[in-house]
Design a protein around this motif. Structure first.
Motif, short mmCIF file in Angstrom:
data_model
loop_
_atom_site.label_atom_id
_atom_site.label_comp_id
_atom_site.label_asym_id
_atom_site.label_seq_id
_atom_site.Cartn_x
_atom_site.Cartn_y
_atom_site.Cartn_z
N MET A 50 35.00 33.21 38.04
CA MET A 50 35.42 34.43 38.34
C MET A 50 34.90 35.13 39.53
SD MET A 50 34.55 35.65 34.20
CE MET A 50 35.50 37.30 34.38
N PRO A 51 35.58 35.17 40.46
CA PRO A 51 35.41 35.34 41.82
C PRO A 51 35.35 36.87 42.24
CG PRO A 51 37.90 34.76 41.65
CD PRO A 51 37.23 34.84 40.36
N TYR A 52 34.42 37.40 41.52
CA TYR A 52 33.98 38.79 42.04
C TYR A 52 32.48 38.95 41.83
CZ TYR A 52 33.73 44.04 41.72
OH TYR A 52 33.72 45.32 42.11
N PRO A 53 31.67 39.49 42.89
CA PRO A 53 30.16 39.40 42.93
C PRO A 53 29.33 40.50 42.23
CG PRO A 53 31.06 40.34 44.93
CD PRO A 53 32.15 39.92 44.15
N ARG A 54 29.90 40.61 41.12
CA ARG A 54 29.01 41.25 40.09
C ARG A 54 28.91 40.76 38.47
NH1 ARG A 54 26.49 46.24 40.52
NH2 ARG A 54 27.29 46.34 42.63
N LYS A 55 28.79 39.42 38.66
CA LYS A 55 28.75 38.56 37.54
C LYS A 55 28.05 38.83 36.18
CE LYS A 55 25.36 34.71 38.52
NZ LYS A 55 25.28 33.42 38.84
N ALA A 56 27.03 39.68 36.44
CA ALA A 56 26.04 40.20 35.18
C ALA A 56 26.72 41.53 34.56
CB ALA A 56 24.64 40.44 35.63
N ASP A 57 27.65 41.94 35.27
CA ASP A 57 27.96 43.21 34.64
C ASP A 57 29.47 43.05 33.80
OD1 ASP A 57 29.43 45.63 34.61
OD2 ASP A 57 28.16 46.56 36.09
N LEU A 58 29.31 42.95 32.60
CA LEU A 58 30.38 42.73 31.63
C LEU A 58 31.53 43.75 31.87
CD1 LEU A 58 28.49 41.77 28.60
CD2 LEU A 58 29.33 40.32 30.26
N SER A 59 31.27 44.86 32.13
CA SER A 59 32.29 46.07 32.13
C SER A 59 33.07 45.58 33.49
CB SER A 59 31.71 47.55 32.62
OG SER A 59 32.54 48.48 32.61
N THR B 118 38.22 25.05 50.91
CA THR B 118 38.33 26.39 50.15
C THR B 118 36.90 26.91 49.57
OG1 THR B 118 40.42 25.49 49.22
CG2 THR B 118 39.65 27.27 48.40
N THR B 119 36.66 28.30 49.58
CA THR B 119 35.70 28.99 49.24
C THR B 119 36.06 29.63 48.00
OG1 THR B 119 34.58 29.02 51.29
CG2 THR B 119 33.70 30.57 49.70
N PHE B 120 35.64 29.49 46.89
CA PHE B 120 36.19 30.35 45.71
C PHE B 120 34.77 31.25 45.31
CE2 PHE B 120 38.04 26.23 45.22
CZ PHE B 120 39.14 26.54 45.38
N GLY B 121 35.20 32.63 45.56
CA GLY B 121 33.97 33.59 45.21
C GLY B 121 33.55 34.22 46.74
N LEU B 122 32.91 35.10 46.58
CA LEU B 122 32.18 35.88 47.75
C LEU B 122 30.92 35.57 47.68
CD1 LEU B 122 34.64 39.09 48.33
CD2 LEU B 122 34.78 36.82 49.22
N LYS B 123 30.08 35.57 48.73
CA LYS B 123 28.74 35.32 48.89
C LYS B 123 28.14 36.83 48.89
CE LYS B 123 28.74 31.01 51.53
NZ LYS B 123 28.41 30.19 52.63
N ALA B 124 27.13 36.90 48.31
CA ALA B 124 26.65 38.34 48.05
C ALA B 124 25.12 38.36 48.21
CB ALA B 124 26.99 39.11 46.60
N HIS B 125 24.36 38.91 48.91
CA HIS B 125 22.96 39.22 48.70
C HIS B 125 22.35 40.43 47.96
CE1 HIS B 125 22.83 36.79 53.10
NE2 HIS B 125 23.06 36.35 51.93
N GLU B 126 21.60 41.59 48.36
CA GLU B 126 21.38 42.60 47.62
C GLU B 126 22.56 43.75 47.74
OE1 GLU B 126 19.14 42.97 51.74
OE2 GLU B 126 19.71 41.30 50.58
N ARG C 237 24.10 37.76 41.67
CA ARG C 237 25.35 38.57 41.84
C ARG C 237 26.61 37.75 41.67
NH1 ARG C 237 25.77 42.42 46.54
NH2 ARG C 237 27.34 43.37 44.97
N SER C 238 26.69 36.65 42.20
CA SER C 238 28.00 35.97 42.30
C SER C 238 27.78 34.42 42.25
CB SER C 238 28.64 36.22 43.55
OG SER C 238 27.85 35.78 44.82
N ASP C 239 28.96 33.82 41.80
CA ASP C 239 28.96 32.39 41.51
C ASP C 239 30.00 31.87 42.83
OD1 ASP C 239 27.59 31.95 39.50
OD2 ASP C 239 29.11 32.02 38.11
N VAL C 240 29.71 31.03 43.57
CA VAL C 240 30.51 30.72 44.68
C VAL C 240 30.43 29.14 44.78
CG1 VAL C 240 30.73 30.57 47.21
CG2 VAL C 240 29.69 32.37 46.02
N VAL C 241 31.73 28.55 44.98
CA VAL C 241 32.06 27.00 45.08
C VAL C 241 32.66 27.01 46.27
CG1 VAL C 241 33.11 25.39 43.97
CG2 VAL C 241 32.32 26.95 42.70
#
Length: 228
Positions: A73-82, A187-195, A38-42
């Motif tokens: 891209m710090p939004y937790p829906r990385k597989a959704d191109l829209s 610093t944390t870039f992006g949000l952690k996400a589970h299901e 769902r998300s990339d987090v650094v």
């Protein structure tokens, strides 16, 4: 807002019993997690310098060997191109210290950078993509952190301000408008996400969806019998 809360708030007596003992559990060393679906987090400790207007994050390196850069891209829906078409790309760049841009302001507290673009303002996605991941990412810091928001969607900020203020006691920074360089040590870039609409209580910081519901009830001073 009411329908979103009714979707998530249950009736039982629940305690937020899984507070992190220390944020060092989260940010004691550089951590890159690109394997989450769902998300990339650094998460980085060190000399971190952010220039918002150019969407660039500079990270100090002790050597010129192996310097590289990549985009996040710090939004937790990385597989959704829209969704991701509505999210700003940020460049993360390692640089030797003497070539880093000068800090105009240095903060002593950690920061979390995330986007309110994507599908924000849709009630389902407000919770699944932003509020639950934000709770998971920010709650262990016990309000001692800064929110750096990219793709700032002001109606979303206004709607959920009570939640944002409960997670951080500091003013929100609209990072896209910042032409000066601001600096952090953590610093944390992006949000952690589970299901979707859920939390995995077996993973650090061990929060459950029940903990999140209790957090909402406490934030909005809601009666336990809201669902009745």
């Amino acid at each position: 807002m009411a329908c979103g809360l009714k979707l998530l708030i249950s009736l039982g007596t629940i305690n937020e019993s899984h507070q992190a003992d220390s944020i060092d559990e989260v940010v004691n060393k550089p951590m890159y997690n690109f394997s989450n679906s769902r998300s990339d987090v650094v998460v980085i400790n060190g000399d971190i310098r952010i220039h918002g207007k150019s969407s660039t994050i500079f990270i100090a390196s002790s050597s010129e060997r192996g310097l590289h850069s990549w985009t996040v891209m710090p939004y937790p829906r990385k597989a959704d191109l829209s969704a991701m078409q509505r999210v700003r790309k940020w460049t993360m760049k390692f640089q030797v210290a003497e070539k880093l841009p000068d800090c105009i302001r240095t903060f002593s507290i950690p920061a979390v950078l995330f986007s309110t673009g994507g599908f924000s303002s849709n009630p389902y996605h407000d919770f699944s993509d932003l509020l639950i991941p934000l709770y998971l990412t920010a709650r262990p810091f016990n309000q001692t952190l800064l929110f750096l928001i990219t793709d700032n969607h002001q109606p979303w900020i206004s709607k959920y301000r009570p939640i944002l203020e409960r997670l951080s006691k500091h003013d929100i920074i609209d990072i896209d408008k910042r032409d000066e360089v601001i600096c952090f040590a953590r610093t944390t870039f992006g949000l952690k996400a589970h299901e979707e609409l859920g939390l995995n209580s077996s993973e650090f910081p061990y929060y459950s969806i029940r903990d999140f519901r209790q957090f909402l009830r406490s934030t909005y001073s809601l009666d336990r019998n809201i669902d009745k």
